[in-house]
Design an enzyme around this catalytic site. Sequence first.
Site, short mmCIF file in Angstrom:
data_model
loop_
_atom_site.label_atom_id
_atom_site.label_comp_id
_atom_site.label_asym_id
_atom_site.label_seq_id
_atom_site.Cartn_x
_atom_site.Cartn_y
_atom_site.Cartn_z
N ASN A 13 18.59 23.36 34.21
CA ASN A 13 17.90 22.78 35.46
C ASN A 13 19.79 22.23 36.24
OD1 ASN A 13 17.79 20.77 36.93
ND2 ASN A 13 17.82 18.71 35.55
N TRP A 14 19.29 23.68 37.34
CA TRP A 14 20.45 23.99 38.25
C TRP A 14 20.67 22.47 38.72
CZ3 TRP A 14 19.40 28.95 40.86
CH2 TRP A 14 19.63 30.30 39.79
N LYS A 15 20.17 21.24 39.26
CA LYS A 15 20.29 20.21 40.40
C LYS A 15 20.39 21.13 41.24
CE LYS A 15 21.43 18.28 35.49
NZ LYS A 15 22.51 16.98 34.97
N HIS A 101 13.44 12.92 35.29
CA HIS A 101 14.34 13.54 34.81
C HIS A 101 15.48 12.06 34.73
CE1 HIS A 101 18.93 15.18 34.73
NE2 HIS A 101 18.11 16.11 34.45
N GLU A 103 18.11 10.75 36.51
CA GLU A 103 18.47 11.22 37.53
C GLU A 103 17.63 11.32 38.53
OE1 GLU A 103 20.36 15.80 37.47
OE2 GLU A 103 21.81 14.52 36.08
N GLU A 173 15.86 13.70 26.50
CA GLU A 173 17.34 13.53 26.43
C GLU A 173 17.84 12.55 27.13
OE1 GLU A 173 17.53 17.28 29.76
OE2 GLU A 173 16.90 15.91 31.15
N GLY A 179 25.50 15.29 30.97
CA GLY A 179 26.59 15.96 31.65
C GLY A 179 27.63 14.83 31.73
N SER A 219 24.09 17.76 27.50
CA SER A 219 25.63 18.62 26.61
C SER A 219 25.03 19.70 25.94
CB SER A 219 26.66 17.57 26.92
OG SER A 219 26.49 16.79 27.45
N GLY A 240 21.55 21.69 31.78
CA GLY A 240 22.29 21.47 32.79
C GLY A 240 23.19 22.13 33.22
N GLY A 241 24.17 21.64 33.29
CA GLY A 241 25.99 22.21 33.33
C GLY A 241 26.05 23.32 32.78
C1 PEP Z 1 19.95 17.62 32.19
O1 PEP Z 1 20.29 17.71 33.27
O2 PEP Z 1 18.77 18.10 31.78
C2 PEP Z 1 20.90 18.01 31.01
C3 PEP Z 1 21.28 17.80 29.65
O3 PEP Z 1 22.68 18.29 31.38
P1 PEP Z 1 23.55 18.69 30.57
O4 PEP Z 1 23.14 19.81 29.56
O5 PEP Z 1 24.80 19.08 31.70
O6 PEP Z 1 24.45 17.52 29.97
#
Ligand code: PEP
Length: 257
Positions: A13-15, A101, A103, A173, A179, A219, A240-241
């Site tokens: 997920n590049w956000k 998600h 967010e 999640e 994040g 993470s 994500g990251g």
């Molecule tokens: C996400 O955005 O779904 C996520 C898990 O982010 P991160 O891996 O950065 O915690």
Amino acid sequence: MAAQARRKLIAGNWKMNKTIPEGLALVRELKGLVASLPGDRVELAVAPPFVSLQAVAKELEGSAVKLAAQNCHWEASGAYTGEVSAAMLKDVGCAYVIVGHSERRQYFGETDETVNKRTRAVVGAGMTPIICVGETLTEREANRTLEVVERQVAGALKGFQAAEVAGFVLAYEPVWAIGTGRTATSAQAQEVHRAIREQLGRLYDRGTAERVLIQYGGSVKPDNAAELLGQPDVDGALVGGASLKAGDFSAIAKGGV
Ligand code: PEP
């Protein structure tokens, strides 16, 4: 079906990151790094911002890496300024759409009801939803994790039949792990994944529950991926990251083999 038979799905997920040229450079590098992964055991997907989908789709032609979107609206068309429909995402080449998600729940007013409506639109357009659920830190500390997650799962799946749900992807999640660099332990992840699978068994039947892919997200990094992905009910990762770097994302995928 035995738990081992489920493939792993590693989705990035590049956000709100990467311009089109940056995204293309990322997928070009990624394609080379993952070309030798056994596609029957581990599947990869990337979810760029809407504006990059078409360019990334073209770059992914001939590769096993799938395209995903980060959200979609539930209406088919009309006066919904700024929104994107499921048919548009299908048309551009998406196989998956991330729905609900945290967010979006946190910053954009997403509710269990709108998650359900978006999921309906995604399925109606012939794509697979990746439905995100997860508790906040306050909810975990109040021992409400399973209650919250089960409410979100039931809300998202309301009105769907077993045959539809069997092809869905759920992503557990924990909000406190997204994040933050703070990952759920593999035991914490497995406990919630197991509970979700048992809930699916109660809502539908055991066969359906065994077919649904349940990803972990929060993470996930190259150094914790193999341990998390080694849990019997963890069927992949929503990243994500670490999905913004081809080396890290491919290393995570290798942890799922
Ligand atoms: C996400 O955005 O779904 C996520 C898990 O982010 P991160 O891996 O950065 O915690």
